[in-house]
Scaffold this motif. Structure first.
Motif, PDB file in Angstrom:
ATOM      1  N   UNK A 203       0.747  -1.184  -0.038  1.00  9.16           N
ATOM      2  CA  UNK A 203      -0.137   0.043  -0.119  1.00  9.16           C
ATOM      3  C   UNK A 203       0.801   1.230   0.272  1.00  9.16           C
ATOM      4  N   UNK A 204       2.066   1.195   0.542  1.00 12.09           N
ATOM      5  CA  UNK A 204       2.828   2.472   0.699  1.00 12.09           C
ATOM      6  C   UNK A 204       3.272   2.772  -0.450  1.00 12.09           C
ATOM      7  N   UNK A 205       4.000   1.700  -1.205  1.00  6.96           N
ATOM      8  CA  UNK A 205       4.555   1.800  -2.657  1.00  6.96           C
ATOM      9  C   UNK A 205       3.738   2.362  -3.553  1.00  6.96           C
ATOM     10  N   UNK A 206       2.193   2.316  -3.419  1.00  7.40           N
ATOM     11  CA  UNK A 206       1.330   2.660  -4.136  1.00  7.40           C
ATOM     12  C   UNK A 206       0.920   4.301  -3.847  1.00  7.40           C
ATOM     13  N   UNK A 207       0.845   4.345  -2.454  1.00  8.59           N
ATOM     14  CA  UNK A 207       0.230   5.615  -1.814  1.00  8.59           C
ATOM     15  C   UNK A 207       1.467   6.647  -2.088  1.00  8.59           C
ATOM     16  N   UNK A 208       2.610   6.455  -1.983  1.00 10.97           N
ATOM     17  CA  UNK A 208       3.768   7.437  -2.172  1.00 10.97           C
ATOM     18  C   UNK A 208       4.518   7.143  -3.602  1.00 10.97           C
ATOM     19  N   UNK A 209       3.889   6.687  -4.544  1.00  8.46           N
ATOM     20  CA  UNK A 209       4.430   6.443  -5.933  1.00  8.46           C
ATOM     21  C   UNK A 209       5.802   5.813  -6.084  1.00  8.46           C
ATOM     22  N   UNK A 210       6.173   5.156  -5.068  1.00 10.25           N
ATOM     23  CA  UNK A 210       7.399   4.243  -5.030  1.00 10.25           C
ATOM     24  C   UNK A 210       7.531   3.437  -6.283  1.00 10.25           C
ATOM     25  N   UNK A 211       6.630   2.825  -6.437  1.00  9.69           N
ATOM     26  CA  UNK A 211       7.014   1.900  -7.588  1.00  9.69           C
ATOM     27  C   UNK A 211       7.807   1.073  -7.670  1.00  9.69           C
ATOM     28  N   UNK A 212       7.826   0.254  -6.358  1.00  7.61           N
ATOM     29  CA  UNK A 212       9.046  -0.748  -6.103  1.00  7.61           C
ATOM     30  C   UNK A 212       8.473  -2.312  -6.812  1.00  7.61           C
ATOM     31  N   UNK A 213       9.516  -3.234  -6.977  1.00  6.97           N
ATOM     32  CA  UNK A 213       9.324  -4.456  -7.260  1.00  6.97           C
ATOM     33  C   UNK A 213       8.726  -5.266  -5.835  1.00  6.97           C
ATOM     34  N   UNK A 214       7.656  -5.806  -5.954  1.00  6.88           N
ATOM     35  CA  UNK A 214       7.060  -6.310  -4.741  1.00  6.88           C
ATOM     36  C   UNK A 214       7.379  -7.821  -4.873  1.00  6.88           C
ATOM     37  N   UNK A 215       7.306  -8.573  -3.557  1.00  8.02           N
ATOM     38  CA  UNK A 215       7.675  -9.826  -3.448  1.00  8.02           C
ATOM     39  C   UNK A 215       6.228 -10.658  -3.746  1.00  8.02           C
ATOM     40  N   UNK A 216       6.296 -12.007  -3.355  1.00  9.24           N
ATOM     41  CA  UNK A 216       5.153 -12.644  -3.560  1.00  9.24           C
ATOM     42  C   UNK A 216       4.177 -12.786  -2.279  1.00  9.24           C
ATOM     43  N   UNK A 217       3.060 -13.115  -2.597  1.00  6.90           N
ATOM     44  CA  UNK A 217       2.080 -13.241  -1.202  1.00  6.90           C
ATOM     45  C   UNK A 217       2.487 -14.299  -0.495  1.00  6.90           C
ATOM     46  N   UNK A 218       2.728 -14.070   0.931  1.00  9.45           N
ATOM     47  CA  UNK A 218       3.562 -14.787   1.672  1.00  9.45           C
ATOM     48  C   UNK A 218       2.473 -16.029   1.941  1.00  9.45           C
ATOM     49  N   UNK A 219       3.305 -17.436   2.080  1.00 12.85           N
ATOM     50  CA  UNK A 219       2.648 -18.689   2.242  1.00 12.85           C
ATOM     51  C   UNK A 219       3.059 -19.041   3.798  1.00 12.85           C
ATOM     52  N   UNK A 220       4.503 -18.610   3.959  1.00 11.50           N
ATOM     53  CA  UNK A 220       4.959 -18.978   5.338  1.00 11.50           C
ATOM     54  C   UNK A 220       5.807 -18.248   5.559  1.00 11.50           C
ATOM     55  N   UNK A 221       6.466 -18.094   6.845  1.00  8.31           N
ATOM     56  CA  UNK A 221       7.570 -17.229   7.188  1.00  8.31           C
ATOM     57  C   UNK A 221       8.546 -18.030   8.057  1.00  8.31           C
ATOM     58  N   UNK A 222       9.873 -17.898   8.011  1.00  8.91           N
ATOM     59  CA  UNK A 222      10.644 -18.648   8.484  1.00  8.91           C
ATOM     60  C   UNK A 222      10.759 -18.254  10.044  1.00  8.91           C
ATOM     61  N   UNK A 223      11.016 -19.047  11.155  1.00 15.09           N
ATOM     62  CA  UNK A 223      10.996 -18.686  12.330  1.00 15.09           C
ATOM     63  C   UNK A 223      12.516 -18.518  12.855  1.00 15.09           C
ATOM     64  N   UNK A 224      12.937 -17.141  13.534  1.00 22.86           N
ATOM     65  CA  UNK A 224      14.334 -17.210  13.705  1.00 22.86           C
ATOM     66  C   UNK A 224      14.833 -18.286  14.723  1.00 22.86           C
TER      67      UNK A 224
END
Length: 381
Positions: A203-224
């Protein structure tokens, strides 16, 4: 006839009052007000569904501190908001029993006023190394902080289009405030936390015209890694790879997977499990933040600005740098010894420099940076 009309009108009025009561006491008003609160907080970049999944639907309040612009070359963007359960309406619980804090920083920090802060950017440091998000996201996930295990923090760095500063999105969730009591070992729980950060970044990339390459929709997250998940230095495959043991003084290593995250750590400890050395790799805003913390705030000369590429900081930490693609801040690699710095023998210094060299070289290579400068014990620019 009039009597029947009056009765019908009274009946409709009673139904309206009953419906209003059901709406209010059934939680309809709370859901409506929560939706409005989440839509307006943090300049409208919060993912309402994600925050609801963490804090629930009812009795929420927000604090908002938004200022600056990405279009003004004299100021930097700094948007901060916190959403928490309202103490007065939550059976006496403290608001921190359920809270989400979101910070969106423009990178670099330009405002002179902002540079008075203790830290330019929110910390992702905890007792042990954070885990890289991967899946196309340039970010990390950490559990706890330097004072305990009370937070789950996610940081996402957005590489904005050329000509604009980057954006750093940091989200901290109070882990005791989740509507589900399952531990962070539950992948659904920690993925829900991290999705707040990745959705906010989108949302921030869109709101402030950052136009960044975004990652994939997360399916899992590694645990530290946790305190019991150490390896012998010779068996390290991630951020501690290439580091040799040193008897009982350096017999354990805590590491994360090797990735391209903007902040990386390797913790080395003795045979009893006490920390001996803490190594960190800082990129982008974390380089700027480290220089601010270690040099700018103390008023000491900045050795990097003076052209020095490695040396020893005033607190006794060793450091070196590497030039990275993009022409921004150089990568900064630090090693903090956890022994008596005043009585450190020459052999310990030589070992510390060799450890920093191995750590910095592998991290720089993974980030496609130039070879780091050879670590030294120089203290003067």
């Amino acid at each position: 006839m009039k009597r029947h009309v009056a009765r019908a009108g009274a009946g409709l009025g009673a139904l309206a009052l009953l419906a209003g009561g059901i709406f209010c006491f059934g939680g309809g008003y709370d859901r409506w007000s929560t939706g409005r609160l989440l839509t307006n907080a943090c300049d409208g970049v919060l993912p309402a569904a994600g925050v609801r999944s963490v804090l629930g639907e009812r009795h929420l309040k927000a604090d908002d501190d938004s200022k600056g612009s990405l279009d003004d070359t004299s100021t930097s963007l700094r948007v901060v908001c916190g959403v928490s359960r309202d103490t007065e309406k939550n059976a006496g619980k403290h608001a921190d029993d359920g809270s989400v804090t979101v910070t969106v920083n423009g990178v670099p920090t330009l405002d002179r006023e902002d540079r008075r802060y203790e830290s330019l950017y929110p910390t992702v440091r905890s007792g042990l190394p954070p885990a890289p998000l991967g899946q196309g996201w340039n970010g990390v996930f950490s559990v706890g902080d330097s004072h305990g295990e009370g937070k789950a923090t996610t940081a996402v760095l957005l590489d904005c289009a050329p000509g604009r500063g980057d954006l750093l999105v940091t989200v901290s969730v109070n882990v005791d405030g989740y509507v589900d009591d399952s531990p962070l070992d539950n992948p659904e729980r920690r993925t829900a936390f991290v999705r707040i950060a990745t959705d906010t970044a989108t949302n921030a990339s869109r709101r402030w015209n950052c136009d960044a390459d975004l990652g994939e929709a997360l399916t899992t997250v590694p645990l530290p890694v946790n305190k019991d998940e150490y390896v012998a230095p010779a068996d390290a495959k991630g951020t501690c790879s290439g580091i040799t043991a040193r008897g009982k003084a350096v017999a354990r290593a805590w590491e994360s997977e090797r990735g391209t995250a903007p902040f990386e750590e390797c913790i080395l400890g003795n045979a009893e499990g006490h920390t001996t050395y803490r190594l960190a790799a800082h990129y982008g805003p974390y380089t700027e933040g480290a220089r601010h913390d270690h040099v700018e705030r103390s008023g000491d000369p900045d050795p990097i600005a003076a052209g020095q590429r490695s040396g020893v900081l005033a607190n006794g930490s060793y450091w070196t740098t590497a030039t990275c693609p993009g022409g921004g801040e150089p990568a900064l690699f630090t090693l903090v010894p956890y022994d008596d710095k005043a009585k450190r023998p020459e052999a310990d210094r030589a070992y510390a420099l060799s450890v920093l060299k191995a750590f910095a070289e592998r991290s720089a290579a993974a980030h496609r940076c130039a070879a780091p400068a050879a670590p030294t014990t120089t203290t003067e620019p």
